[in-house]
Design a protein around this motif. Sequence first.
Motif, PDB file in Angstrom:
ATOM      1  N   PRO A   1       0.814  -1.216   0.000  1.00 27.85           N
ATOM      2  CA  PRO A   1       0.000   0.000   0.000  1.00 27.85           C
ATOM      3  C   PRO A   1       0.851   1.272   0.000  1.00 27.85           C
ATOM      4  CG  PRO A   1      -0.755  -1.501   1.721  1.00 27.85           C
ATOM      5  CD  PRO A   1       0.505  -2.069   1.150  1.00 27.85           C
ATOM      6  N   PHE A   2       1.939   1.245   0.797  1.00 23.60           N
ATOM      7  CA  PHE A   2       2.830   2.411   0.824  1.00 23.60           C
ATOM      8  C   PHE A   2       3.473   2.605  -0.542  1.00 23.60           C
ATOM      9  CE2 PHE A   2       6.729   4.679   1.197  1.00 23.60           C
ATOM     10  CZ  PHE A   2       6.447   5.720   2.060  1.00 23.60           C
ATOM     11  N   ALA A   3       3.949   1.525  -1.150  1.00 24.30           N
ATOM     12  CA  ALA A   3       4.582   1.633  -2.472  1.00 24.30           C
ATOM     13  C   ALA A   3       3.606   2.178  -3.508  1.00 24.30           C
ATOM     14  CB  ALA A   3       5.119   0.269  -2.910  1.00 24.30           C
TER      15      ALA A   3
ATOM     16  N   SER B   1      -2.519  -1.944  -5.492  1.00 27.94           N
ATOM     17  CA  SER B   1      -1.714  -2.860  -4.677  1.00 27.94           C
ATOM     18  C   SER B   1      -2.563  -4.061  -4.303  1.00 27.94           C
ATOM     19  CB  SER B   1      -1.203  -2.145  -3.417  1.00 27.94           C
ATOM     20  OG  SER B   1      -2.270  -1.770  -2.573  1.00 27.94           O
ATOM     21  N   ALA B   2      -1.862  -5.149  -3.969  1.00 27.44           N
ATOM     22  CA  ALA B   2      -2.530  -6.393  -3.590  1.00 27.44           C
ATOM     23  C   ALA B   2      -1.584  -7.231  -2.743  1.00 27.44           C
ATOM     24  CB  ALA B   2      -2.961  -7.173  -4.833  1.00 27.44           C
TER      25      ALA B   2
ATOM     26  N   HIS C   1       1.924  10.842   2.468  1.00 28.98           N
ATOM     27  CA  HIS C   1       0.989   9.894   1.865  1.00 28.98           C
ATOM     28  C   HIS C   1      -0.108   9.547   2.869  1.00 28.98           C
ATOM     29  CE1 HIS C   1       3.970   9.527  -1.206  1.00 28.98           C
ATOM     30  NE2 HIS C   1       4.833   8.892  -0.423  1.00 28.98           N
ATOM     31  N   ASP C   2      -1.345   9.531   2.407  1.00 25.36           N
ATOM     32  CA  ASP C   2      -2.478   9.208   3.259  1.00 25.36           C
ATOM     33  C   ASP C   2      -2.975   7.802   2.929  1.00 25.36           C
ATOM     34  OD1 ASP C   2      -4.787   9.064   4.748  1.00 25.36           O
ATOM     35  OD2 ASP C   2      -5.802  10.719   3.726  1.00 25.36           O
ATOM     36  N   LEU C   3      -2.749   6.867   3.826  1.00 28.35           N
ATOM     37  CA  LEU C   3      -3.194   5.486   3.637  1.00 28.35           C
ATOM     38  C   LEU C   3      -4.499   5.185   4.379  1.00 28.35           C
ATOM     39  CD1 LEU C   3       0.132   3.411   3.921  1.00 28.35           C
ATOM     40  CD2 LEU C   3      -0.988   4.326   1.879  1.00 28.35           C
ATOM     41  N   SER C   4      -5.155   6.205   4.895  1.00 30.01           N
ATOM     42  CA  SER C   4      -6.344   5.968   5.717  1.00 30.01           C
ATOM     43  C   SER C   4      -7.486   5.301   4.949  1.00 30.01           C
ATOM     44  CB  SER C   4      -6.827   7.265   6.362  1.00 30.01           C
ATOM     45  OG  SER C   4      -7.224   8.200   5.369  1.00 30.01           O
ATOM     46  N   ALA C   5      -7.584   5.508   3.655  1.00 31.99           N
ATOM     47  CA  ALA C   5      -8.669   4.904   2.867  1.00 31.99           C
ATOM     48  C   ALA C   5      -8.317   3.511   2.345  1.00 31.99           C
ATOM     49  CB  ALA C   5      -9.031   5.806   1.693  1.00 31.99           C
ATOM     50  N   HIS C   6      -7.075   3.095   2.517  1.00 36.74           N
ATOM     51  CA  HIS C   6      -6.648   1.787   1.999  1.00 36.74           C
ATOM     52  C   HIS C   6      -7.403   0.647   2.670  1.00 36.74           C
ATOM     53  CE1 HIS C   6      -4.159  -1.471   0.546  1.00 36.74           C
ATOM     54  NE2 HIS C   6      -4.108  -1.906   1.789  1.00 36.74           N
TER      55      HIS C   6
END
Length: 142
Positions: free
Chosen positions: A16-18, A34-35, A59-64
């Motif tokens: 997810p970060f990548a 991503s998967a 980077h905002d990963l909150s919606a991942h």
Amino acid sequence: MKNILTVCLGNYCRSPFAAAALARRGGWDVQVRSAGLIGKWQDQPANPAMIKAAARFGHDLSAHRAQQITLEALDWADTVLAMDTAILQTLRVICTEGNVRKLALYLGDRDVPDPMGQDDAVFNDCAVLIEAGTALHLGRRL
């Protein structure tokens, strides 16, 4: 338009970060997904430590929400970036012959170590490696 798929074990930390880092650097010319190989965290948010590490880079990963790899995702991608050698080897087994040529290690010749189960400093170190690795795939675009 270039389609990039990043893959780690659970789609919970590294991929997810990548995906976020590549999407930001690539701008409108790049679509990134991503998967993960396993569905253990299916539909779950990213690891809280990775969310914090990602925020340090803007980077905002909150919606991942974690997704397991599918053959459709592999078909969609122009490039599939595995976060480590074990992931790459598994992808080679599950890919169709046409998709095998799309596979590569994210860092080219070395693994992005899995920070799972370690402290925030290890997640931060992982984030630094992933952020730097974007240049391998998208050049110096910022």
